[in-house]
Design a protein around this motif. Structure first.
Motif, PDB file in Angstrom:
ATOM      1  N   LYS A 269       0.836  -1.126   0.165  1.00 34.07           N
ATOM      2  CA  LYS A 269       0.082  -0.162  -0.083  1.00 34.07           C
ATOM      3  C   LYS A 269       0.902   1.269   0.144  1.00 34.07           C
ATOM      4  CE  LYS A 269      -3.740  -1.660   2.601  1.00 34.07           C
ATOM      5  NZ  LYS A 269      -4.801  -1.952   3.787  1.00 34.07           N
ATOM      6  N   ILE A 270       0.321   2.482  -0.607  1.00 35.72           N
ATOM      7  CA  ILE A 270       1.105   3.561  -0.440  1.00 35.72           C
ATOM      8  C   ILE A 270       0.306   4.297   0.529  1.00 35.72           C
ATOM      9  CG2 ILE A 270      -0.530   4.480  -2.553  1.00 35.72           C
ATOM     10  CD1 ILE A 270       2.011   6.213  -3.184  1.00 35.72           C
ATOM     11  N   SER A 271       1.250   5.116   1.452  1.00 36.14           N
ATOM     12  CA  SER A 271       0.590   5.921   2.325  1.00 36.14           C
ATOM     13  C   SER A 271       0.789   7.382   2.003  1.00 36.14           C
ATOM     14  CB  SER A 271       1.439   5.513   3.708  1.00 36.14           C
ATOM     15  OG  SER A 271       1.225   6.561   4.629  1.00 36.14           O
ATOM     16  N   SER A 272      -0.146   8.173   2.070  1.00 36.54           N
ATOM     17  CA  SER A 272       0.132   9.653   1.984  1.00 36.54           C
ATOM     18  C   SER A 272      -1.329  10.242   2.592  1.00 36.54           C
ATOM     19  CB  SER A 272      -0.258   9.761   0.117  1.00 36.54           C
ATOM     20  OG  SER A 272      -0.498  11.400   0.139  1.00 36.54           O
ATOM     21  N   ASP A 273      -0.839  11.315   3.360  1.00 38.83           N
ATOM     22  CA  ASP A 273      -1.828  12.363   3.947  1.00 38.83           C
ATOM     23  C   ASP A 273      -2.526  13.175   2.920  1.00 38.83           C
ATOM     24  OD1 ASP A 273      -1.035  11.376   6.416  1.00 38.83           O
ATOM     25  OD2 ASP A 273       0.644  12.792   6.713  1.00 38.83           O
ATOM     26  N   SER A 274      -2.079  13.421   1.825  1.00 36.57           N
ATOM     27  CA  SER A 274      -2.733  14.428   0.878  1.00 36.57           C
ATOM     28  C   SER A 274      -3.497  13.862  -0.213  1.00 36.57           C
ATOM     29  CB  SER A 274      -1.488  15.182   0.162  1.00 36.57           C
ATOM     30  OG  SER A 274      -0.785  14.545  -0.409  1.00 36.57           O
ATOM     31  N   HIS A 275      -3.331  12.584  -0.492  1.00 36.79           N
ATOM     32  CA  HIS A 275      -3.754  11.889  -1.454  1.00 36.79           C
ATOM     33  C   HIS A 275      -4.373  10.403  -1.239  1.00 36.79           C
ATOM     34  CE1 HIS A 275      -1.697  14.956  -3.660  1.00 36.79           C
ATOM     35  NE2 HIS A 275      -2.138  14.657  -4.815  1.00 36.79           N
ATOM     36  N   SER A 276      -5.604  10.097  -2.028  1.00 39.22           N
ATOM     37  CA  SER A 276      -6.042   8.622  -1.695  1.00 39.22           C
ATOM     38  C   SER A 276      -6.583   7.884  -2.956  1.00 39.22           C
ATOM     39  CB  SER A 276      -6.838   8.639  -0.497  1.00 39.22           C
ATOM     40  OG  SER A 276      -8.160   9.381  -0.797  1.00 39.22           O
ATOM     41  N   THR A 277      -6.852   6.673  -2.941  1.00 38.25           N
ATOM     42  CA  THR A 277      -7.754   6.031  -3.882  1.00 38.25           C
ATOM     43  C   THR A 277      -7.091   5.949  -5.379  1.00 38.25           C
ATOM     44  OG1 THR A 277      -9.718   6.741  -2.861  1.00 38.25           O
ATOM     45  CG2 THR A 277     -10.010   5.795  -5.046  1.00 38.25           C
ATOM     46  N   ILE A 278      -6.257   4.829  -5.517  1.00 38.17           N
ATOM     47  CA  ILE A 278      -5.521   5.043  -6.930  1.00 38.17           C
ATOM     48  C   ILE A 278      -6.641   4.445  -8.184  1.00 38.17           C
ATOM     49  CG2 ILE A 278      -3.790   3.408  -7.913  1.00 38.17           C
ATOM     50  CD1 ILE A 278      -2.728   2.721  -5.048  1.00 38.17           C
TER      51      ILE A 278
END
Length: 300
Positions: A269-278
């Motif tokens: 999984k990718i972790s990001s506070d600014s973006h979500s949902t590939i």
């Protein structure tokens, strides 16, 4: 006659409204290692390629060092942008104030960038933009509205919006093969084959988060349909990494599997506070890079 006209009018209106209501998205990229089921993603290299509170989406590699995608300006118009991994520069391939370009891709002959164009009157058709500086050309003037597509043997496999939508293959002028109806937006040629792959929405429960759907291919040489199992739950975007391996994503997690396997393997999984949902994906085996689209969180 009146009923058909009203249906066409409602479809055109809904398409236009959908385009206007797009989510702000960015392209991200990360490095990869290995191939096929041995593919690994280096999440330490993950970073945004674009960073705007607008629509940057639908990436596609056109060679071993350049990528094209559709990008909105602050007036809501969409143009084709080219990014060079060699120079790190972005370049407008189109800048058309009276129309918008979506889903850019390189044609089989490598002489054009193709795109779905929303024309001034709202018509959606497939256009060709020459690599050299020449005027754009309309292709398949009698097929609309086109939503998505791919190329097989220099001919278009087109997702045509309608009630229901359908997948067609244009053999020639006036010679159109209808492959299936109720298809999803991922229209992808399987590499080194005559197969056009798509996701079937037939029998779907309509639950986008938990639903799995059939991955289907149609072999244009053998004139037969092939099943490649089920999608990852909650995903409608797929790509072929090579002739035998499929890649999908759900939420912030990537999955790969062999076409003959029933089990998807998580790549992490990718972790990001600014973006979500590939969502949409593009892969370059030459660059060992994976490009993917993520939604900007509403606070961004």
């Amino acid at each position: 006659m009146i009923k058909s006209f009203l249906i066409s009018l409602l479809l055109s209106f809904s398409i236009t409204q959908l385009l206007k209501a797009q989510t702000a998205t960015d392209l991200w990229m990360l490095d990869t290692e290995g191939k096929g089921e041995k593919l690994e993603l280096d999440f330490s290299t993950a970073k945004p390629l674009t960073n705007r509170n607008l629509y940057d989406n639908q990436p596609s590699f056109i060679n071993d060092s350049e990528l094209v995608f559709s990008a909105a300006d602050d007036k809501g118009n969409h143009d084709i942008i080219l990014y060079s991994f060699r120079t790190g520069n972005f370049t407008n391939l189109t800048q058309t104030a009276d129309r918008s370009e979506y889903s850019p891709a390189i044609t089989d002959c490598k002489q054009y960038i193709s795109a779905v164009v929303v024309e001034p009157d709202g018509t959606q058709r497939l256009w060709l933009y020459p690599i050299v500086e020449e005027p754009a050309e309309l292709l398949y003037d009698d097929i609309a509205p086109v939503g998505y597509y791919d190329w097989v043997d220099n001919k278009g496999a087109l997702f045509v919006l309608g009630n229901p939508n359908k997948l067609v293959y244009v053999k020639g002028k006036g010679d159109i093969l209808e492959i299936d109806t109720q298809v999803g937006r991922s229209i992808k040629k399987r590499p080194k084959t005559w197969e056009i792959t798509y996701i079937s929405n037939k029998g779907s429960s309509g639950n986008q988060e938990s639903d799995t759907k059939r991955i289907v291919a149609f072999d244009l040489k053998k004139n037969k349909t092939i099943s490649y199992g089920k999608t990852v739950a909650g995903s409608q975007d797929l790509i072929w990494m090579d002739k035998n391996h499929l890649l999908m994503a759900s939420g912030n997690e990537f999955f790969v599997r062999n076409k003959n396997s029933e089990k998807w393997k998580s790549l992490g999984k990718i972790s990001s506070d600014s973006h979500s949902t590939i969502t949409r994906l593009a892969y370059s085996p030459e660059l060992n890079k994976l490009i993917f689209v993520m939604n900007r969180n509403q606070t961004q």
